[in-house]
Design an enzyme around this catalytic site. Structure first.
Site: not given
Ligand code: 13P
Ligand code: G3H
Ligand code: ZN
Length: 309
Positions: A82-83
């Site tokens: 993620d990201h």
């Molecule tokens: P929320 O903060 O709305 O749960 O989004 C999570 C997210 O986009 C993780 O990439």
């Molecule tokens: O988009 C972000 C997610 O909620 C992950 O959050 O980077 O704090 O783990 P984090």
């Molecule tokens: Zn996100």
């Protein structure tokens, strides 16, 4: 069944008018709660790991626990970064068993976003891994990065065809008014479904991703607050909007904050009612169960991906 990519999941979700839940994982109880829910509902699953999660839990631990989830559940599960913010981070995940990575170069100018994304796509595709990218900027907090409301930007539909064709990316996260975290809207929640519709028209059959999609249910916020938390004004994306997005081109809906609320509420409640407990299993067990109930609700009542595994 080994870990899978999102290719097949997204094709079925697009054609079936539903979405797959992409849940952030940071520890064993969160993974188990999500996987128990998906198993009972026969739902395909995306378990996603942020760079913050990698630092907190160690990526090898998380990967091995996700492999255990695959083995014990028999579900189609995708392990997703993620990201990811650099080629090096995405490469490391590709090299270590992830089946999907997100390269989020959305803070860079358009041409740079294309160049960075294309580099990740070339490497990932050579290794059988799929790639999500982002166009537009969501407001809110992710890891150490905070995007102020004034710096958020909706996705420009005029850019999506060029972006997808020049990068070769497999799915696209767009900004239509959602944001990360538990404080998404000051006034009435509003999403730009017109942008989603226009993006879908320009990219027929192409899977779109919605980040920042926690609905921050009032009962979860109330529970946190009832037992000493302070989250006045927390507000998420209404579930009917998520259902609408899932029926359109959105195939992946990202949820993290709702799981955090569930865990925190359960643990706060547990200690309020059982102040003498000190065995972590006594409070992490209810936290796991709370995650499970939230995920079941999402799968069945919001995403519509039950019985699609
Ligand atoms: P929320 O903060 O709305 O749960 O989004 C999570 C997210 O986009 C993780 O990439
Ligand atoms: O988009 C972000 C997610 O909620 C992950 O959050 O980077 O704090 O783990 P984090
Ligand atoms: Zn996100």
């Amino acid at each position: 069944m080994p870990l899978v990519t999102t290719t097949e999941m997204f094709k079925k979700a697009y054609d079936g008018g539903y979405a797959i839940g992409a849940f952030n994982v940071n520890n064993m109880e969160i993974i188990q709660g999500i996987v128990e829910a998906a198993t009972e509902e026969h739902a395909p699953l995306i378990l996603q790991v942020s760079s913050g999660a990698r630092k907190y839990a160690n990526t090898t631990y998380l990967t091995k626990m996700v492999e255990a989830a695959v083995e014990t559940s028999g579900l189609p599960i995708c392990l997703h970064l993620d990201h990811g913010d650099t080629f090096a981070l995405c490469k490391d995940c590709v090299d270590n068993g992830f089946t999907s990575v997100m390269i989020d170069a959305s803070s860079h100018p358009f041409q740079e976003n294309i160049d960075i994304t294309r580099q990740v796509v070339e490497y990932a595709h050579d290794h059988g891994v799929v790639v999500e990218a982002e166009l537009g900027k969501l407001a809110g907090i992710e890891d150490a990065v905070k995007v102020a409301d004034k710096d958020a930007a909706f996705t420009d539909p005029d850019q999506v065809q060029e972006f997808v064709s020049r990068t070769g990316v497999d799915s696209l996260a767009i900004a239509i008014g959602t944001s990360h975290g538990a404080y998404k809207f000051k006034g009435e929640p509003q999403l730009r479904f017109d942008i989603l519709e226009e993006v879908a028209r320009r990219l027929p059959g192409f899977p779109i991703v919605l980040h920042g999609a926690s609905s921050v249910p009032q009962e979860l916020v109330d529970k946190v607050n009832e037992y000493g938390g302070q989250m006045p004004g927390a507000r998420g994306v209404p579930e009917d909007m998520l259902r609408k997005a899932a029926s359109m081109a959105v195939c992946k809906i990202n949820i993290d904050s709702d799981l955090r609320l569930a865990v925190t509420g359960a643990i706060r409640e547990h200690f309020a009612l059982n102040p003498s407990h000190f065995d972590p299993r006594q409070y992490l067990g209810p936290a796991r169960e709370a995650v499970k109930q939230v995920v079941k609700h999402k799968i069945v009542d919001v995403l519509g991906c039950n019985n699609k595994a």
